[in-house]
Design a protein around this motif. Structure first.
Motif, PDB file in Angstrom:
ATOM      1  N   LEU A  47       0.851  -1.176   0.000  1.00 30.37           N
ATOM      2  CA  LEU A  47       0.000   0.000   0.000  1.00 30.37           C
ATOM      3  C   LEU A  47       0.890   1.231   0.000  1.00 30.37           C
ATOM      4  N   THR A  48       0.584   2.187  -0.854  1.00 27.77           N
ATOM      5  CA  THR A  48       1.333   3.433  -0.904  1.00 27.77           C
ATOM      6  C   THR A  48       0.388   4.596  -0.683  1.00 27.77           C
ATOM      7  N   ALA A  49       0.959   5.792  -0.495  1.00 33.91           N
ATOM      8  CA  ALA A  49       0.131   6.982  -0.322  1.00 33.91           C
ATOM      9  C   ALA A  49      -0.710   7.246  -1.566  1.00 33.91           C
ATOM     10  N   GLU A  50      -0.162   6.935  -2.746  1.00 39.45           N
ATOM     11  CA  GLU A  50      -0.872   7.187  -3.997  1.00 39.45           C
ATOM     12  C   GLU A  50      -1.940   6.139  -4.298  1.00 39.45           C
ATOM     13  N   SER A  51      -1.755   4.901  -3.828  1.00 36.84           N
ATOM     14  CA  SER A  51      -2.672   3.816  -4.199  1.00 36.84           C
ATOM     15  C   SER A  51      -3.887   3.700  -3.291  1.00 36.84           C
ATOM     16  N   GLY A  52      -3.894   4.411  -2.169  1.00 39.20           N
ATOM     17  CA  GLY A  52      -5.031   4.318  -1.261  1.00 39.20           C
ATOM     18  C   GLY A  52      -5.130   2.937  -0.648  1.00 39.20           C
ATOM     19  N   ASN A  53      -6.284   2.263  -0.852  1.00 40.06           N
ATOM     20  CA  ASN A  53      -6.492   0.930  -0.297  1.00 40.06           C
ATOM     21  C   ASN A  53      -6.187  -0.178  -1.287  1.00 40.06           C
ATOM     22  N   ASN A  54      -5.648   0.141  -2.445  1.00 39.80           N
ATOM     23  CA  ASN A  54      -5.327  -0.855  -3.461  1.00 39.80           C
ATOM     24  C   ASN A  54      -3.858  -1.256  -3.390  1.00 39.80           C
ATOM     25  N   LEU A  55      -3.593  -2.550  -3.468  1.00 39.86           N
ATOM     26  CA  LEU A  55      -2.218  -3.030  -3.475  1.00 39.86           C
ATOM     27  C   LEU A  55      -1.561  -2.687  -4.807  1.00 39.86           C
ATOM     28  N   THR A  56      -0.311  -2.267  -4.750  1.00 40.15           N
ATOM     29  CA  THR A  56       0.444  -1.903  -5.942  1.00 40.15           C
ATOM     30  C   THR A  56       1.909  -2.266  -5.715  1.00 40.15           C
ATOM     31  N   ASP A  57       2.741  -2.085  -6.734  1.00 41.48           N
ATOM     32  CA  ASP A  57       4.171  -2.312  -6.543  1.00 41.48           C
ATOM     33  C   ASP A  57       4.850  -0.971  -6.281  1.00 41.48           C
ATOM     34  N   ALA A  58       5.982  -1.010  -5.606  1.00 47.77           N
ATOM     35  CA  ALA A  58       6.702   0.216  -5.268  1.00 47.77           C
ATOM     36  C   ALA A  58       8.187  -0.088  -5.089  1.00 47.77           C
ATOM     37  N   THR A  59       9.015   0.865  -5.485  1.00 51.21           N
ATOM     38  CA  THR A  59      10.457   0.788  -5.275  1.00 51.21           C
ATOM     39  C   THR A  59      10.867   1.973  -4.421  1.00 51.21           C
ATOM     40  N   ARG A  60      11.643   1.730  -3.384  1.00 50.39           N
ATOM     41  CA  ARG A  60      12.065   2.777  -2.459  1.00 50.39           C
ATOM     42  C   ARG A  60      13.587   2.781  -2.325  1.00 50.39           C
ATOM     43  N   PHE A  61      14.156   3.967  -2.111  1.00 56.29           N
ATOM     44  CA  PHE A  61      15.580   4.111  -1.827  1.00 56.29           C
ATOM     45  C   PHE A  61      15.858   3.532  -0.447  1.00 56.29           C
ATOM     46  N   ALA A  62      16.973   2.842  -0.311  1.00 55.87           N
ATOM     47  CA  ALA A  62      17.378   2.276   0.972  1.00 55.87           C
ATOM     48  C   ALA A  62      18.894   2.318   1.077  1.00 55.87           C
ATOM     49  N   PHE A  63      19.391   2.222   2.290  1.00 59.76           N
ATOM     50  CA  PHE A  63      20.828   2.030   2.467  1.00 59.76           C
ATOM     51  C   PHE A  63      21.071   1.148   3.682  1.00 59.76           C
ATOM     52  N   ASP A  64      22.182   0.459   3.624  1.00 65.09           N
ATOM     53  CA  ASP A  64      22.553  -0.549   4.605  1.00 65.09           C
ATOM     54  C   ASP A  64      23.804  -0.071   5.344  1.00 65.09           C
ATOM     55  N   VAL A  65      23.738  -0.032   6.662  1.00 71.79           N
ATOM     56  CA  VAL A  65      24.852   0.397   7.498  1.00 71.79           C
ATOM     57  C   VAL A  65      25.152  -0.710   8.496  1.00 71.79           C
ATOM     58  N   GLY A  66      26.422  -1.077   8.640  1.00 70.51           N
ATOM     59  CA  GLY A  66      26.738  -2.110   9.611  1.00 70.51           C
ATOM     60  C   GLY A  66      28.183  -2.539   9.585  1.00 70.51           C
ATOM     61  N   SER A  67      28.400  -3.722  10.145  1.00 68.08           N
ATOM     62  CA  SER A  67      29.734  -4.260  10.282  1.00 68.08           C
ATOM     63  C   SER A  67      29.732  -5.741   9.923  1.00 68.08           C
ATOM     64  N   VAL A  68      30.858  -6.210   9.379  1.00 69.62           N
ATOM     65  CA  VAL A  68      31.009  -7.604   8.967  1.00 69.62           C
ATOM     66  C   VAL A  68      32.303  -8.144   9.579  1.00 69.62           C
ATOM     67  N   PHE A  69      32.210  -9.315  10.179  1.00 63.79           N
ATOM     68  CA  PHE A  69      33.386 -10.012  10.689  1.00 63.79           C
ATOM     69  C   PHE A  69      33.522 -11.327   9.939  1.00 63.79           C
ATOM     70  N   GLU A  70      34.724 -11.636   9.441  1.00 64.61           N
ATOM     71  CA  GLU A  70      34.976 -12.895   8.756  1.00 64.61           C
ATOM     72  C   GLU A  70      36.171 -13.589   9.401  1.00 64.61           C
ATOM     73  N   TRP A  71      36.012 -14.874   9.669  1.00 60.26           N
ATOM     74  CA  TRP A  71      37.093 -15.708  10.192  1.00 60.26           C
ATOM     75  C   TRP A  71      37.451 -16.704   9.101  1.00 60.26           C
ATOM     76  N   PHE A  72      38.672 -16.628   8.594  1.00 60.82           N
ATOM     77  CA  PHE A  72      39.109 -17.476   7.493  1.00 60.82           C
ATOM     78  C   PHE A  72      39.482 -18.855   8.040  1.00 60.82           C
ATOM     79  N   THR A  73      38.646 -19.842   7.769  1.00 63.99           N
ATOM     80  CA  THR A  73      38.883 -21.193   8.277  1.00 63.99           C
ATOM     81  C   THR A  73      39.868 -21.968   7.412  1.00 63.99           C
TER      82      THR A  73
END
Length: 126
Positions: A47-73
């Motif tokens: 549901l989007t602001a433009e679609s009201g009560n009707n289901l529609t498709d939508a694409t939104r900007f996003a970004f990912d923030v975090g940390s990664v740890f890798e142990w080389f086995t």
């Protein structure tokens, strides 16, 4: 068949794509990285602001923030632990109450929602 929150019998699934480098330390047996990756999230039924009560498709900007740890086995494999948050921007469909009347840029009210994520896994490096 699973129902969505509105009881329509239809359920969508999001697709997320994040792109960008990671920065950090890579040692002989372990690595620690910081990530800040822009991207998108696509909803095939939402549901989007433009679609009201009707289901529609939508694409939104996003970004990912975090940390990664890798142990080389071994030389070609690693155990990976990834923690972070994905921030998604949404247009609410109403005017921003903080903007003065007659704003020349935009009076759209946009909010950001973040979701914590944690994952572990095995990686194979070529």
């Amino acid at each position: 068949m699973e129902n969505d929150a509105r009881g329509t019998g239809r359920k969508g699934s999001p697709v997320q794509g994040m792109f960008g480098p990671r920065y950090g330390y890579t040692g002989k047996s372990w690595a620690w990285y910081f990530k800040l990756r822009p991207g998108f999230i696509y909803y095939d039924k939402t549901l989007t602001a433009e679609s009201g009560n009707n289901l529609t498709d939508a694409t939104r900007f996003a970004f990912d923030v975090g940390s990664v740890f890798e142990w080389f086995t071994s030389q070609h494999s690693a155990i990976r632990v990834d923690a972070g948050t994905t921030v998604v921007r949404y247009l609410t469909g109403r005017s921003d109450p903080r903007q003065p009347p007659g704003n020349i840029l935009s009076d759209d009210y946009i909010v950001a929602q973040s979701n914590f994520q944690f994952s572990t896994g095995y990686t194979y490096r070529f």
